[in-house]
Design a protein around this motif. Structure first.
Motif: not given
Length: 144
Positions: A63-71, A84-86, A120-124, A135-144
């Protein structure tokens, strides 16, 4: 000094790299994270226990690793609430040496754009020494 401009959907293209950061972790950070998270599993601080259960050494909390990427995502978006989703899969442990630290490289690339939803879907790519740790690290980010 003003805050950095927030990303604009119209300025993005699929395949475009939008963020890159190297985050380091050492044993002291693992201890602080354990205190904050309540995860005191000894594989995150005790070499003997970690190797006894078949690990190559003390490992960072997943969860630290996941959180570091989320930051990295939240900083790029300019608003943590815009994520919105990660989701990730934990694919390889992050071994943390003693003494020393390990560098976790996070790269975010545009995977898909949804103009109607304003997202936007971001692939990490999250890696250590070129080997993916998420693996399969993806996030959906709202830009409006």
């Amino acid at each position: 000094m003003s805050a950095p401009a927030r990303p604009v959907l119209a300025d993005l293209a699929v395949g475009q790299e939008v963020a890159r950061r190297t985050v380091t972790v050492d044993r002291a950070r693992l201890v602080r994270y354990a205190g904050a998270s309540g995860d005191f599993n000894p594989i995150h601080w005790n070499e003997r226990v970690a190797t006894a259960v078949g690990l190559p050494g003390v490992i960072a909390h997943g969860m630290w690793t996941m959180g570091a990427a989320a930051a990295v995502l939240a900083d790029w978006a300019g608003d943590p609430g815009a994520v919105l989703d990660y989701q990730v899969r934990f694919t390889r442990p992050v071994v943390v040496p003693d003494p020393g630290e390990v560098a976790v490289e996070v790269v975010a690339t545009v995977g898909a754009l949804d103009a109607e939803a304003g997202t936007v879907r971001l692939d990490l790519t999250v890696s250590v020494d070129g080997a993916r740790v998420l693996g399969r690290a993806q996030a959906v980010v709202r830009l409006v």
